[in-house]
Enzyme design. Sequence first.
Site, PDB file in Angstrom:
ATOM      1  N   CYS A 198       1.914  -9.782  10.117  1.00  0.00           N
ATOM      2  CA  CYS A 198       1.728 -11.150  10.599  1.00  0.00           C
ATOM      3  C   CYS A 198       0.543 -11.825   9.905  1.00  0.00           C
ATOM      4  O   CYS A 198      -0.606 -11.423  10.086  1.00  0.00           O
ATOM      5  CB  CYS A 198       1.520 -11.102  12.115  1.00  0.00           C
ATOM      6  SG  CYS A 198       0.927 -12.615  12.864  1.00  0.00           S
ATOM      7  N   CYS A 242      -2.094 -13.347  12.245  1.00  0.00           N
ATOM      8  CA  CYS A 242      -2.851 -12.260  12.890  1.00  0.00           C
ATOM      9  C   CYS A 242      -3.983 -11.785  11.976  1.00  0.00           C
ATOM     10  O   CYS A 242      -5.088 -11.496  12.442  1.00  0.00           O
ATOM     11  CB  CYS A 242      -1.938 -11.077  13.203  1.00  0.00           C
ATOM     12  SG  CYS A 242      -0.593 -11.450  14.338  1.00  0.00           S
TER      13      CYS A 242
END
Length: 110
Positions: free
Chosen positions: A31, A34
């Site tokens: 991600c 993230c």
Amino acid sequence: MKELDTIEEFNEFINGNPGKIVVIDFHAEWCGPCKIIGPYIECFPNAPKYKDKAVFAKVDVDENDDAAAEYQVSAMPTFMLFYNGKKINFLQGADILRLVALIDYYVKML
């Protein structure tokens, strides 16, 4: 920051910190957002304003898919806040200012 690898570790962590705000960072290695917000989140446990009021942990949704499924995590990152084992709020997305405001709101209530 502690990584919760099993549903048992997850449940123990959210239930094992009575009287504190528990913040869980649901993330994934792949991600992009993230990875951007991750270094900021890593600093939270050492922030003086959260000392003795909040605890933080991470859940990799690919490693601990049981916890992700139980709490219906559908986007990464998702941050969930718990108090005395109960989910009190959540935030989807890598918005550090909204996350800080959310955590601060509950910490100030303690």
